[in-house]
Design a protein around this motif. Structure first.
Motif, PDB file in Angstrom:
ATOM      1  N   THR A 185      50.131  37.193  40.411  1.00  0.00           N
ATOM      2  CA  THR A 185      50.323  37.706  41.757  1.00  0.00           C
ATOM      3  C   THR A 185      51.808  37.984  42.016  1.00  0.00           C
ATOM      4  O   THR A 185      52.167  39.023  42.587  1.00  0.00           O
ATOM      5  CB  THR A 185      49.780  36.719  42.799  1.00  0.00           C
ATOM      6  N   SER A 186      52.653  37.075  41.552  1.00  0.00           N
ATOM      7  CA  SER A 186      54.098  37.249  41.724  1.00  0.00           C
ATOM      8  C   SER A 186      54.597  38.469  40.963  1.00  0.00           C
ATOM      9  O   SER A 186      55.402  39.246  41.479  1.00  0.00           O
ATOM     10  CB  SER A 186      54.823  35.992  41.243  1.00  0.00           C
ATOM     11  N   ASN A 187      54.111  38.652  39.757  1.00  0.00           N
ATOM     12  CA  ASN A 187      54.525  39.806  38.945  1.00  0.00           C
ATOM     13  C   ASN A 187      54.065  41.118  39.573  1.00  0.00           C
ATOM     14  O   ASN A 187      54.769  42.103  39.527  1.00  0.00           O
ATOM     15  CB  ASN A 187      53.988  39.689  37.516  1.00  0.00           C
ATOM     16  N   GLN A 188      52.875  41.117  40.164  1.00  0.00           N
ATOM     17  CA  GLN A 188      52.351  42.331  40.800  1.00  0.00           C
ATOM     18  C   GLN A 188      53.160  42.699  42.034  1.00  0.00           C
ATOM     19  O   GLN A 188      53.402  43.866  42.305  1.00  0.00           O
ATOM     20  CB  GLN A 188      50.884  42.160  41.163  1.00  0.00           C
ATOM     21  N   SER A 189      53.596  41.686  42.772  1.00  0.00           N
ATOM     22  CA  SER A 189      54.357  41.968  43.992  1.00  0.00           C
ATOM     23  C   SER A 189      55.777  42.425  43.673  1.00  0.00           C
ATOM     24  O   SER A 189      56.405  43.107  44.476  1.00  0.00           O
ATOM     25  CB  SER A 189      54.381  40.745  44.905  1.00  0.00           C
ATOM     26  N   MET A 190      56.265  42.065  42.487  1.00  0.00           N
ATOM     27  CA  MET A 190      57.625  42.479  42.099  1.00  0.00           C
ATOM     28  C   MET A 190      57.637  43.890  41.519  1.00  0.00           C
ATOM     29  O   MET A 190      58.668  44.540  41.520  1.00  0.00           O
ATOM     30  CB  MET A 190      58.192  41.502  41.073  1.00  0.00           C
ATOM     31  N   GLY A 191      56.503  44.325  40.999  1.00  0.00           N
ATOM     32  CA  GLY A 191      56.491  45.618  40.313  1.00  0.00           C
ATOM     33  C   GLY A 191      55.825  46.620  41.100  1.00  0.00           C
ATOM     34  O   GLY A 191      55.919  47.712  41.340  1.00  0.00           O
TER      35      GLY A 191
END
Length: 81
Positions: A75-81
């Protein structure tokens, strides 16, 4: 809900990083040991997956915590990219 052999291997590796082996004998942490017992039974029984409900509560909690961590990272990676 089931966990596959590759997922269990990932969970074991996650917990090995969180709680590495200690002492001169390099004893496994209780967390890794609990999951290693499940892994061994899967190998003995030639299982490619196992039901979470068939495991002890400690192993279930460890897998749940690992899955939540993986979800949080995703989820964190998706929100950063």
């Amino acid at each position: 809900m089931n966990i596959s052999m590759p997922e269990l291997e990932q969970a074991i590796n996650y917990w090995r990083l969180q709680r590495p082996a200690v002492g001169e004998e390099c004893a496994l942490s209780p967390e890794v040991n609990a999951l290693a017992d499940v892994y061994a039974l899967m190998i003995i029984n030639h299982s490619s997956s196992v039901a979470l409900a068939s495991m002890g509560s400690v192993a279930q909690q460890l897998i749940g915590a690992w899955r939540q961590t993986m979800l949080d990272v995703s989820t964190s990676n998706q929100s950063m990219g």
